[in-house]
Design an enzyme around this catalytic site. Sequence first.
Site, PDB file in Angstrom:
ATOM      1  N   ARG B  75       0.854  -1.199  -0.041  1.00 21.01           N
ATOM      2  CA  ARG B  75      -0.079   0.147  -0.008  1.00 21.01           C
ATOM      3  C   ARG B  75       0.742   1.268  -0.022  1.00 21.01           C
ATOM      4  O   ARG B  75       0.432   2.530   0.086  1.00 21.01           O
ATOM      5  CB  ARG B  75      -1.115   0.064   1.402  1.00 21.01           C
ATOM      6  N   ASN B 105      -0.072  -1.692  -7.566  1.00 22.24           N
ATOM      7  CA  ASN B 105      -1.188  -0.993  -7.696  1.00 22.24           C
ATOM      8  C   ASN B 105      -1.397   0.394  -6.284  1.00 22.24           C
ATOM      9  O   ASN B 105      -2.103   0.245  -5.724  1.00 22.24           O
ATOM     10  CB  ASN B 105      -2.503  -1.696  -7.700  1.00 22.24           C
ATOM     11  N   ASP B 316      -1.865 -12.688  -1.295  1.00 29.30           N
ATOM     12  CA  ASP B 316      -2.621 -11.680  -2.004  1.00 29.30           C
ATOM     13  C   ASP B 316      -3.124 -10.741  -0.733  1.00 29.30           C
ATOM     14  O   ASP B 316      -4.213 -10.345  -0.551  1.00 29.30           O
ATOM     15  CB  ASP B 316      -3.831 -12.249  -2.599  1.00 29.30           C
TER      16      ASP B 316
END
Lengths: 307, 439
Positions: B75, B105, B316
Site C-alpha cells: 500500500r 497498484n 494476496d
Amino acid sequence: MSLKHKDLTGIASLNADEIMQILETADSFKEVTGREIKKVPALRGKTVVNLFFEPSTRTRTSFELAAKRLSADVINFSPSNSSVVKGETLLDTARNIEAMQADIIVLRHSSAGAAETLARGVKSSVINAGDGWHEHPTQALLDLFTLREKKLELKGLKVAIVGDVAHSRVARSNVYALTKLGANVRVVGPPTMMPACVERLGVKVYYDLDHGLRDVDVIMMLRLQLERQGRALFSTIREYSRLYGLTPERLKLAKPGALVMHPGPINRGVEIAPEIADGFSSVILDQVTNGVAVRMAVLYLLSGAGN
Amino acid sequence: MNQSSHQPILIQGGHVIDPGRINGVADVLIEEGKVVAVGPNLIKKTKQKTDSIQIIDARNKLVLPGFVDLHVHLREPGFEYKETIKSGTAAAAAGGFTSVCCMPNTHPVNDTQAITEFILEQARAAGNARVFPVGAITKGSEGKELAEIGDLRRAGCVAISDDGQPVMNSMVMRRAMEYALAFDVPVIDHCEDLHLSEGGCMNEGIVSTQLGLQGVPAAAEDVMVSRNLALAELTGARLHLAHLSTVGSVRMVRDAKARGVRVTAEACPHHFTLTEEAVRGFNTLAKMNPPLRTWDDVHAIKEGLRDGTIDAIATDHAPHAGQEKQQEFAAAPNGVVGLETAFPLTLALVEEGILTLESAVEKLTTAPAKAFSLSNGSLAVGVEADVAIVDPQETWEIDPSRFRSKSRNTPFAGWKVKGRVLMTLLGGRIVYQAEEQFR
C-alpha cells in the site's frame, strides 16, 4: 404480541408462522384503515424515521401513513441532498439518527445488504423498504395479504412472476414468501433476466410467456427497468413487449378469474396492457391500499408495542 | 533484540525441511548472516568458541526456509492508512515470510524506476523482510502504453503486472510478453475479463442470487487464463498466473504445463479454505477479487496444489481500513489480509492429506522463489539465513487485534488453527519472536 426479531431485513429470515402472524395482525389494522377516524394510539411516543436513499413515492408514503395511523412521530430523511453528499457513510448517518432516539428506521437503499449492515450497527429496529436487488419484504407481505383477502388459498397456489427477475427485489421477496407458504412459483422471462441457479430457489423457469401462464392462479408482472436497455439484457422495448408483455389474449391462458398484480410503477403498454392494468383481473390498487395495513402490522410488531 | 548479525547462531535439534535437500532432524549454523552448515551435531564441528554462539533450541519444532510470498499489497506509497512497507513487512515476519513481492497498484503506480527505488529504500529502512517490487506492465496500469520495463527490471523489479487492472487489450498483452523476454522477467496476470465482471462483487451462483448481489462468473477468469496461455505459447514469455480460483483455470494450466508452456501459478489460502457461503450476511470480510467460489473450485485448487499444477501458495495480502469494510457490501473494497494466517491454513492441507509436509513447505518457499528466480527460499549453504521456526502442533486462536499489519480485514478471526510461527530470522537476524515462544 411481537416478533422475535429486532429487524425486518428480508423474508428469507422469517418462517411461515411469522409471516402468518404479520398477515393476521394486518387484518385488524385493515379494519382500522376503513374507519372514519383511521388512527390508533399503538405507537404513541415512538419515532419512526424514513431513511430513503433512493427516490420512492409509493413505499415512503405508505410507511409514513402507516406510522401516522399508529400515532408515531415520523421524520422523512432523504440523504441524497444532505450529508451523504459530503461523504458521510450509511452507518454514520444512521447512528446520528439513532442518537436522536429513533425507535424504528425504515431504510430504502440501492445496495443489497444495506438493511442488514445497518441493523448490525444500530440498536433501533430496521425495516428494509428495498435494498438493491435483494429484498423488499413489505411488498411481498402486502402481496400475500392481497391474495388472502381475495380468498385464495396460498398452499398449492400457482403463481407466475414475469419479467426481470434477476434485478428485482420484489421477485426475490415474493419467491421466498410464496414458497414458504406452499405456493407453486414459476418465474418467466428472458434467460438474460434470470439470476444464476434460480431454479434452486424452488421455482420453475419458463422463457416462454405463453407456456409460463398456462393454468396459473396469479400473475405478478415486474416493472421493466427501461434504463437497462443497452446493457444487452434485451433487444428493444418493442420486442420485449411482444415477447413478455401481458395482453388480454395471453391472460386467457391463465386460469379463469386469475388475478394480475404489479408492484408499480407500471409501464403501460410495455409489460402490461392498459386494459389489463385497469381491468377486473387487476388488484394493483388493492395492493397499494393493503400496503398501509401491512406496514402498520410490521411497525407494530417490531416496536414491541403489543407486549 | 540487540544481537549482532555477526554473532554465530546455531539452531539446534529441530526438524529441518529444505525441500529437495533435507527433511530430518539437523542443526543449522549461521555465520555472518549466511547459512554455513546444515547437519547433525554441528556444535562439535564448529570452529567457533561454544560460548560465543547464540544457541536456539528448536527441538520438536520445524526449521524451515523463510517463506516467500509472490503476491502482497504493501500500500505504500499512497495508501499508508491501510498499510506501510514497515507494518506490512512486520506482518510478513510474524507470518514467517522473509521475502515478499509487492504489487504495483500503489498511488502513484509503480511504473517507474524512482518508485521502485523508493519502495526498496523504505524496505531497507524497515528491515523486517526482503521486499521484491513488482513493476507495472503499462504506464499507470492503464493498459495502453508499455511501462519502462527495462528500467524497472534494472531498478530491482522481479516481475511485471497490472494487477487488479488487468491488461484487457490482447495486443498490448502480447507486446508486453514479447518485450519482457528481453529481460527474462515473468509477466503476471490477474485474470479477469473486466466486461464479464463489471459491477460484480461476489461469485455468480446460488448465493449471489439469494443475496441479490451482482455476480462474477468463473468464466471471467477462465476466458483470460485461456487468452494468456495462448499468448504465452505464441511469445514464449514466462507467464505467472495470480490467485487461481476456478476449476477451469486449474484445468487449463495443467494442460498448458503438459504442453510445455512456460507458466507458473499461485493460489491463496482463502481460495482453498472458504467458499462463497462465507459471504452470507453480507460479510464484507469475505469480499475479495477473485471472489470466493464453490466447493468444486476449492477441490480443484487443492488438486492443482497436490499435482503441481499450482506451484506456489501466495497470500494476496490486501489490507483495508476498518471503515472501508464497514460499508454496504457492494461499496466495500476487495481484499483480505493474509500474511499472518497463511502458515496454519497451509498446514491444514497437510492434516487433510492433500500435501505432504515437505510439499507444503515447498509451496511456501522454494517453488515461489523459483517462479520469480529469487535466490532466497532455501537453506542451501551460502545463502542468506532466512529462517522460519514453527511449531506444527500448537493450536491457537486467530485474533486480529494482535496482527502486526495495520489492518484487520480477515475472515478468519476467531478460528482455532494449528501451526504457529515462533521465530523468524532474516539474514541471520531475529526479526520476529512469538511472545510466548519456547515456554
